[in-house]
Design a protein around this motif. Structure first.
Motif, PDB file in Angstrom:
ATOM      1  N   ALA A 128       0.828  -1.207   0.000  1.00  0.00           N
ATOM      2  CA  ALA A 128       0.000   0.000   0.000  1.00  0.00           C
ATOM      3  C   ALA A 128       0.861   1.255   0.000  1.00  0.00           C
ATOM      4  O   ALA A 128       0.378   2.349   0.253  1.00  0.00           O
ATOM      5  CB  ALA A 128      -0.922  -0.002   1.224  1.00  0.00           C
ATOM      6  N   THR A 129       2.128   1.100  -0.264  1.00  0.00           N
ATOM      7  CA  THR A 129       3.039   2.235  -0.218  1.00  0.00           C
ATOM      8  C   THR A 129       3.038   2.994  -1.538  1.00  0.00           C
ATOM      9  O   THR A 129       2.768   2.424  -2.608  1.00  0.00           O
ATOM     10  CB  THR A 129       4.457   1.753   0.109  1.00  0.00           C
ATOM     11  N   ASP A 130       3.329   4.284  -1.463  1.00  0.00           N
ATOM     12  CA  ASP A 130       3.435   5.090  -2.673  1.00  0.00           C
ATOM     13  C   ASP A 130       4.888   5.371  -3.039  1.00  0.00           C
ATOM     14  O   ASP A 130       5.177   6.203  -3.890  1.00  0.00           O
ATOM     15  CB  ASP A 130       2.675   6.414  -2.503  1.00  0.00           C
ATOM     16  N   ARG A 131       5.805   4.669  -2.346  1.00  0.00           N
ATOM     17  CA  ARG A 131       7.227   4.804  -2.664  1.00  0.00           C
ATOM     18  C   ARG A 131       7.908   3.462  -2.417  1.00  0.00           C
ATOM     19  O   ARG A 131       7.338   2.553  -1.825  1.00  0.00           O
ATOM     20  CB  ARG A 131       7.879   5.877  -1.781  1.00  0.00           C
ATOM     21  N   VAL A 132       9.117   3.358  -2.882  1.00  0.00           N
ATOM     22  CA  VAL A 132       9.869   2.116  -2.693  1.00  0.00           C
ATOM     23  C   VAL A 132      10.271   1.973  -1.231  1.00  0.00           C
ATOM     24  O   VAL A 132      10.788   2.909  -0.618  1.00  0.00           O
ATOM     25  CB  VAL A 132      11.122   2.096  -3.594  1.00  0.00           C
ATOM     26  N   HIS A 133      10.005   0.805  -0.678  1.00  0.00           N
ATOM     27  CA  HIS A 133      10.367   0.501   0.704  1.00  0.00           C
ATOM     28  C   HIS A 133      11.196  -0.777   0.696  1.00  0.00           C
ATOM     29  O   HIS A 133      10.844  -1.761   0.049  1.00  0.00           O
ATOM     30  CB  HIS A 133       9.119   0.307   1.562  1.00  0.00           C
ATOM     31  N   ALA A 134      12.310  -0.764   1.416  1.00  0.00           N
ATOM     32  CA  ALA A 134      13.217  -1.916   1.414  1.00  0.00           C
ATOM     33  C   ALA A 134      13.593  -2.296   2.835  1.00  0.00           C
ATOM     34  O   ALA A 134      13.634  -1.462   3.742  1.00  0.00           O
ATOM     35  CB  ALA A 134      14.470  -1.601   0.601  1.00  0.00           C
ATOM     36  N   ARG A 171      -0.246   3.721 -10.621  1.00  0.00           N
ATOM     37  CA  ARG A 171      -1.286   4.090  -9.662  1.00  0.00           C
ATOM     38  C   ARG A 171      -2.096   2.895  -9.184  1.00  0.00           C
ATOM     39  O   ARG A 171      -2.722   2.953  -8.130  1.00  0.00           O
ATOM     40  CB  ARG A 171      -2.225   5.112 -10.305  1.00  0.00           C
ATOM     41  N   ASP A 172      -2.127   1.806  -9.937  1.00  0.00           N
ATOM     42  CA  ASP A 172      -3.019   0.706  -9.594  1.00  0.00           C
ATOM     43  C   ASP A 172      -2.313  -0.644  -9.469  1.00  0.00           C
ATOM     44  O   ASP A 172      -2.963  -1.675  -9.360  1.00  0.00           O
ATOM     45  CB  ASP A 172      -4.147   0.588 -10.627  1.00  0.00           C
ATOM     46  N   LYS A 173      -0.984  -0.641  -9.513  1.00  0.00           N
ATOM     47  CA  LYS A 173      -0.253  -1.904  -9.432  1.00  0.00           C
ATOM     48  C   LYS A 173       0.872  -1.775  -8.405  1.00  0.00           C
ATOM     49  O   LYS A 173       1.404  -0.684  -8.171  1.00  0.00           O
ATOM     50  CB  LYS A 173       0.335  -2.303 -10.790  1.00  0.00           C
ATOM     51  N   SER A 174       1.252  -2.907  -7.814  1.00  0.00           N
ATOM     52  CA  SER A 174       2.346  -2.913  -6.839  1.00  0.00           C
ATOM     53  C   SER A 174       3.002  -4.288  -6.824  1.00  0.00           C
ATOM     54  O   SER A 174       2.427  -5.282  -7.293  1.00  0.00           O
ATOM     55  CB  SER A 174       1.839  -2.562  -5.431  1.00  0.00           C
ATOM     56  N   LEU A 175       4.202  -4.322  -6.262  1.00  0.00           N
ATOM     57  CA  LEU A 175       4.986  -5.556  -6.242  1.00  0.00           C
ATOM     58  C   LEU A 175       5.695  -5.694  -4.898  1.00  0.00           C
ATOM     59  O   LEU A 175       6.236  -4.719  -4.369  1.00  0.00           O
ATOM     60  CB  LEU A 175       6.024  -5.553  -7.369  1.00  0.00           C
ATOM     61  N   TRP A 235      -2.896  -5.960  -8.581  1.00  0.00           N
ATOM     62  CA  TRP A 235      -3.437  -5.067  -9.607  1.00  0.00           C
ATOM     63  C   TRP A 235      -4.880  -4.723  -9.252  1.00  0.00           C
ATOM     64  O   TRP A 235      -5.749  -5.602  -9.209  1.00  0.00           O
ATOM     65  CB  TRP A 235      -3.371  -5.732 -10.980  1.00  0.00           C
ATOM     66  N   THR A 236      -5.124  -3.467  -8.965  1.00  0.00           N
ATOM     67  CA  THR A 236      -6.489  -2.987  -8.740  1.00  0.00           C
ATOM     68  C   THR A 236      -7.074  -2.619 -10.094  1.00  0.00           C
ATOM     69  O   THR A 236      -6.785  -1.543 -10.651  1.00  0.00           O
ATOM     70  CB  THR A 236      -6.500  -1.780  -7.795  1.00  0.00           C
ATOM     71  N   ILE A 237      -7.877  -3.499 -10.639  1.00  0.00           N
ATOM     72  CA  ILE A 237      -8.377  -3.324 -12.001  1.00  0.00           C
ATOM     73  C   ILE A 237      -9.317  -2.129 -12.084  1.00  0.00           C
ATOM     74  O   ILE A 237      -9.202  -1.260 -12.957  1.00  0.00           O
ATOM     75  CB  ILE A 237      -9.076  -4.611 -12.470  1.00  0.00           C
ATOM     76  N   ASP A 238     -10.283  -2.089 -11.169  1.00  0.00           N
ATOM     77  CA  ASP A 238     -11.186  -0.951 -11.061  1.00  0.00           C
ATOM     78  C   ASP A 238     -11.737  -0.946  -9.647  1.00  0.00           C
ATOM     79  O   ASP A 238     -11.256  -1.669  -8.773  1.00  0.00           O
ATOM     80  CB  ASP A 238     -12.305  -1.013 -12.122  1.00  0.00           C
TER      81      ASP A 238
END
Length: 667
Positions: free
Chosen positions: A154-160, A179-183, A226-229
């Motif tokens: 749920a982060t908006d930046r890279v966290h390590a 805006r809608d995908k993360s890893l 992936w938040t599709i909608d």
């Protein structure tokens, strides 16, 4: 026994120390996010749940906790050998538990010879242990469900994060992909092979039994979201875990063992007009290997055993978005599995099918009553021997708030299990063999009930309850001590079917202060087995690791922590007797243990102390754990084994007095 040797198992001997962590700091000095998480922990007689930050503070040889270590300190849970990841819940066998990752079974869950689990703490969101009143969507187990839920980035930046402890070094990265995908990605590797080479020379006398130790241990986890909608989302995740070990125990005697688990999961969530749907598909591959090359009385012998399992499943669960009085959830799951065991470990036969569907009704009266009823139908088909089976599962649970701070809880369960675990030695390692139900080994079942009370008064909380369980069609593999033999390919001829009984009481008390946290749990139980035609003439005998008394105490004040465990000794289902062995080129007599309740292992006692230090250097947050494990240097036996060189029985023990160190950095 002809001889007894305080032989430490290989890991603690050639490593600088076993880890000592501490119970999580439930204090006002914690970060706000941590306080919110820990103080919302669920506590009931049947289900206990906690968050990732609490797990990291639980006692563990790794320097930070994991789900198994957390579970082993809870009431109703009997640990196997001290230091292992074995877990026996309310009288069940180790294979009667379901350990899952986001609802998907993990069959090779242990790491580092059983010292920890294969799921990294850095990707864990929460963990729950359910001992009764089971959820409808989970089945194929009869004792307990340990469910690990992973995080969604749920982060908006890279966290390590980077981690380093005695046995593992790892890294974790969490990154947004638009805006809608993360890893989320994590990888860990163990340096124990290198550590062995570096430290073995300092303890030559104790290490004389283990030479040329080799190890390859690691795991990789990845999750894509992936938040599709606004109404739908998709996630794909994978876990790859590997443990391989090899060592020699004398001239002409070489041993190797290992296990691996590969899981791929695809999940889809969709909000419909009146319901929410969670669909899931996964592929799960598990394998284990054991091999011995022995020179016995001048004859060379090679014994090996390979076990494989491949499972694919598809499921869907539906939950209403709006309801008036009763909430009705329902769903189904279809799985196909293939099994293999023997010297080659090649898949043979046509596999098995297990199809389940369920309905779950829930009624809530706020601050008064919670009632849940589950009915599940299971259709099982062994395509190899033609056995078909249709059986129901049912669960009923309630919580009745008698006053604002005092509640009564209870549950009743009737459940079935279609995969059997044939336990070998040593226990607690993922080298046990999983086999399917068939005409020789019908599905196991359990009928259990429990009743108890919960009390919550300010910073104090307590629970007290009792349970009774009747288990049927339990599988006992009669030659577990010699599981390496080629004859294992015909395991069906070497199992006995019987019943089990277990009853007991469970107690938990917790105090949450501003700077002091204290918890104690106590379990009083009795578990037996009976009705096995070739064991004890069908009479009763103690179940494996039937510990009458289990007392756990954990506490923390500021950064200081302590943990103590006191467990009754258990009866070994075997003691040394003379038998004749027939090996090609060799006819001789040797001692072996067989029989029932012929030797009682001593009481287990362990005291651990530790200290946690947290500080910042710029934007980097550091957490360091320092401690001493087994401060009293108590000798806690792990298991018995037969030494072919001296032709005598010896005891192996884990966890001598050892310092520990773990370091975590976040940025």
């Amino acid at each position: 026994m002809k001889a007894s040797l305080r032989l430490l198992s290989l890991l603690p001997l050639f490593l600088p120390g076993l880890a000592l962590a501490q119970e999580a700091a439930w204090a006002d000095t914690l970060r706000a996010a941590v306080k919110k998480e820990t103080r919302s922990i669920a506590r009931s007689i049947n289900k206990l749940e906690t968050g990732a930050d609490v797990l990291r503070g639980v006692i563990s040889p790794m320097g930070e906790g994991d789900p198994i270590r957390w579970s082993q300190g809870l009431p109703g849970v009997t640990t196997g050998a001290d230091g292992s990841s074995a877990m026996y819940v309310r009288g069940g066998n180790i294979g009667n538990n379901l350990l899952s990752l986001d609802g998907v079974p993990i069959y090779g869950y242990s790491h580092i010879l059983g010292l920890t689990t294969a799921v990294p703490a850095s990707v864990t969101e929460s963990v729950s242990l359910t001992k009764g009143g089971f959820d409808g969507r989970y089945g194929n187990f009869t004792a307990a469900h340990l469910n690990i839920i992973t995080r969604d980035s749920a982060t908006d930046r890279v966290h390590a994060e980077g981690t380093l402890n005695t046995f593992l070094a790892g890294a974790n990265v969490e990154a947004p992909l638009g805006r809608d995908k993360s890893l989320i990605a994590s990888a860990r590797v163990s340096p124990i092979g290198l550590e062995y080479k570096a430290f073995s020379s300092f303890l030559p006398a104790r290490l004389s039994a283990f030479q040329d130790f080799r190890a390859g241990v690691g795991d990789i986890y990845g999750k894509f979201n992936w938040t599709i909608d606004s109404r739908s989302s998709l996630s794909a995740s994978t876990l790859l875990s590997l443990d391989q070990y090899g060592f020699t125990t004398g001239e002409g005697s070489r041993d190797a063992l290992g296990w691996d688990n590969e899981i791929a999961i695809l999940k889809y969530h969709r909000i419909l007009n009146r319901t929410e749907m969670d669909a899931q598909a996964y592929v799960n591959r598990y394998g284990s290997m054991q091999r011995q090359e022995k020179n016995y009385h001048g004859a060379d012998n090679i014994l090996s055993l390979n076990s494989r399992m491949l499972e694919a499943a598809l499921s869907a669960d539906f939950s209403p978005r709006q309801y008036s009085v009763w909430k009705l959830d329902y769903g189904f799951k279809t799985r196909y599995s293939r099994f293999a065991m023997g010297p080659a470990g090649a898949h043979t036969g046509k596999g098995v099918m297990l199809v389940s569907s369920y309905a779950q009704a829930t009624r809530d009266i706020p601050e008064k009553l919670h009632l849940q009823a589950v009915l599940r139908g299971n259709y099982y088909w062994n395509l190899s021997d033609g056995m078909m089976n249709l059986r129901p599962d049912a669960s009923l649970s309630f919580k009745w708030n008698l006053t604002k701070s005092f509640a009564m809880e209870g549950s009743a369960d009737y459940v079935h299990q279609y995969y059997h675990t044939l336990e070998g030695l040593p226990l607690g390692w993922s080298t046990d063999v999983i086999v399917p139900s068939g005409r020789t080994a019908p599905p196991e079942f359990a009928l259990q009930g429990n009743l108890g009370f919960n009390l919550a008064l300010g910073r104090h909380s307590a629970s007290l309850g009792g349970y009774y369980k009747r288990m049927g069609n339990l599988v006992y593999y009669k030659y577990a001590q010699s599981m390496f033999t080629d004859a294992f390919a015909g395991w069906e001829r070497s199992v006995d079917i019987g019943f089990g009984n277990s009853f007991g009481g469970e107690f938990l008390y917790e105090y949450l202060g501003r700077e002091l946290y204290f918890r104690t749990t106590y379990t009083l139980s009795k578990t037996d087995r009976e009705g096995f035609a070739t064991l004890c003439d069908g009479g009763k005998f103690h179940a494996r690791f039937d510990r009458r008394h289990i007392l756990n105490v954990q506490g923390r004040w500021k950064g200081f922590s302590m943990a103590m465990t006191l467990q009754s000794g258990h009866w070994e289902n075997g003691a040394p007797l003379t038998y004749q062995i027939h090996i090609p080129g060799l006819e001789t007599d040797a001692e072996y243990y067989e029989g029932i309740n012929n030797f009682q292992m001593p009481t287990v006692f362990r005291l651990d102390l530790g200290y946690e230090l947290a500080f910042h250097t710029g934007r980097i947050e550091h957490t360091v754990n320092l401690g001493v494990c087994n401060v009293t240097n108590h000798f806690n036996p792990f298991m018995l084994y037969f030494d072919t060189r001296t032709e005598s029985w010896k005891e192996i023990a884990l966890l001598p007095i050892m310092p520990n160190f773990s370091w975590r950095v976040e940025f």
